[in-house]
Write an enzyme that holds these catalytic residues in place. Structure first.
Site, mmCIF file in Angstrom:
data_model
loop_
_atom_site.group_PDB
_atom_site.id
_atom_site.type_symbol
_atom_site.label_atom_id
_atom_site.label_comp_id
_atom_site.label_asym_id
_atom_site.label_seq_id
_atom_site.Cartn_x
_atom_site.Cartn_y
_atom_site.Cartn_z
ATOM 1 N N ASP A 92 0.829 -1.207 0.000
ATOM 2 C CA ASP A 92 0.000 0.000 0.000
ATOM 3 C C ASP A 92 0.860 1.253 0.000
ATOM 4 O OD1 ASP A 92 0.763 -0.633 2.719
ATOM 5 O OD2 ASP A 92 -0.624 0.919 3.389
ATOM 6 N N GLU A 94 0.083 -1.139 5.667
ATOM 7 C CA GLU A 94 1.145 -0.706 6.583
ATOM 8 C C GLU A 94 1.036 0.777 6.878
ATOM 9 O OE1 GLU A 94 5.053 0.938 7.832
ATOM 10 O OE2 GLU A 94 3.876 1.406 6.036
#
Length: 407
Positions: free
Chosen positions: A80, A173
């Site tokens: 991400d 994350e």
């Protein structure tokens, strides 16, 4: 492919996570990159590559003959990108033989200036990759993904001996959830490295202890014309709470291993007010004392204004991984060897934040963090160099070599 070529492909896939979402993953679009990576891993011979329902990608490269007794070594990166800046329609700019000067980002006319970022001078002569100024780049952490994939391809193509290598690419994350649903047991590694840092040659094995704190103040509202000795203005009590904290223990006044109280949000009126904080400190003892300081202030204000006026909730977020890395310090020592073998000197800054590696370390998977070569993450001034990515990949290859006989 070289690592940067993979990066240029991966950044085209929008994988921005969403801190307001209650789903796992927080955005379905992260599956787009996960599915691409699963196919690439299978093409590289990692036949068990898979993505689970929560968008965690796992794969194993079996040990080569003669290295079967080596303990599994893991490499982890996240897919991400941060929601702080747009992550869609990324348009990378390649500056070959960069001259070390200011860079105009053509999408907005903004300038990546040497005055603001003096370290750019050190990149002279390298091939610099930047954004066009309208989005972030996504090197955090698609550079880490690309470097791990390139390491795997190199091991296969050059038939280098290695022990079992366990690979994982995680979602979310950037919103603090990357390790929440990580399957440590199923991953199969005895220890691992996250590849999610800054400069190539960086090793991070210390991070903040962290907590979130929420202060709720209950006031008493009466008409201001007759408020004397009756009104309790919740906003004023909230200000009093904040001003009782050490003035210089704020992020803007601290560096290195110095901790802080950070006021992140505030809202309220006469009847009620709410403050949101994060608490950070590298020292476990100082971290405990910071939490006790907030409790003490709340107690004093309740003595002054009446029981229940101030409510304090403190939630621990993560802890300093150093405690869990120390018994496995070979991870740091071997990272130093791998970095020096790549012609660099190790850089070992304490992380003024957290990493998935910290959470994973406390879940039983000791996991320091390595640099990818990127800089200025989370915004349109983000960048990386081709050469730094090559060095980061070389370091990973050196680590695979160092652990091929470890038992």
């Amino acid at each position: 492919m070289r690592a940067y070529e993979r990066l240029l492909r991966y950044v085209k896939v929008n994988t921005t996570s969403d801190p307001e979402s209650a789903t796992h993953p927080t955005t379905a679009r992260q599956f787009d990159l996960a599915n691409i990576l699963v196919e690439e891993l299978k093409e590289l011979g990692l036949s068990d590559a898979r993505v689970d329902d929560h968008c965690y990608v796992y794969a194993t490269l079996p040990a080569t003959p003669g290295c079967e007794k080596a303990k599994g070594l893991g490499f982890i990166a996240h897919m991400d990108t941060a929601p702080d800046a747009p992550g869609e329609n990324v348009n990378p700019q390649i500056h070959e033989n960069y001259d070390g000067g200011d860079v105009v980002l053509p999408g907005t006319g903004a300038v990546l200036s040497v005055e603001q970022f003096p370290f750019l001078k050190k990149l002279r002569g390298q091939t610099l990759i930047t954004t066009d100024g309208t989005t972030l780049l996504g090197a955090d952490d698609k550079a880490g993904v690309a470097e791990i994939m390139t390491m795997l391809e190199t091991l296969q193509q050059e038939k280098r001996p290695h022990g079992k290598l366990c690979i994982a690419f995680t979602p979310d994350e950037e919103v603090g959830q990357g390790a929440d649903l990580f399957d440590v047991e199923g991953f199969g590694a005895a220890c691992a490295y996250t590849v999610d840092g800054d400069e190539a040659g960086e090793i991070s094995y210390e991070n903040f202890n962290a907590a979130a704190a929420f202060v709720t103040v209950h006031g008493f509202s009466v008409h201001p014309g007759s408020a004397k000795n009756a009104m309790i203005n919740a906003q004023n009590v909230a200000i009093e709470f904040h001003n009782a904290l050490p003035r210089f223990d704020r992020p803007e006044c601290t560096e290195n291993r110095e901790g802080f109280f950070h006021l992140c949000s505030m809202a309220g009126d006469v009847s009620s007010a709410r403050l949101g904080y994060i608490i950070r400190d590298h020292s476990a003892e100082n971290f405990r004392c910071r939490k006790e300081t907030m409790r003490h202030i709340a107690d004093l204000l309740n003595e002054k204004y009446g029981a229940g006026t101030v409510e304090l909730e403190i939630r621990d977020s993560y802890f300093n991984m150093l405690e869990k890395i120390k018994p496995h310090f070979h991870l740091v020592e071997n990272a130093r060897k791998a970095i020096r073998a790549a012609g660099l000197e190790p850089i070992e800054p304490p992380v003024r934040g957290g990493t998935d590696g910290a959470t994973l370390s406390f879940k039983g998977l000791p996991c320091p963090n390595l640099g990818t070569g990127g800089f200025n993450y989370h915004g349109p001034c983000e960048g990386i160099t081709v050469e730094a990515m090559d060095k980061a990949t070389e370091i990973l290859l050196n680590l695979a070599d160092l652990y091929k006989d470890a038992q």
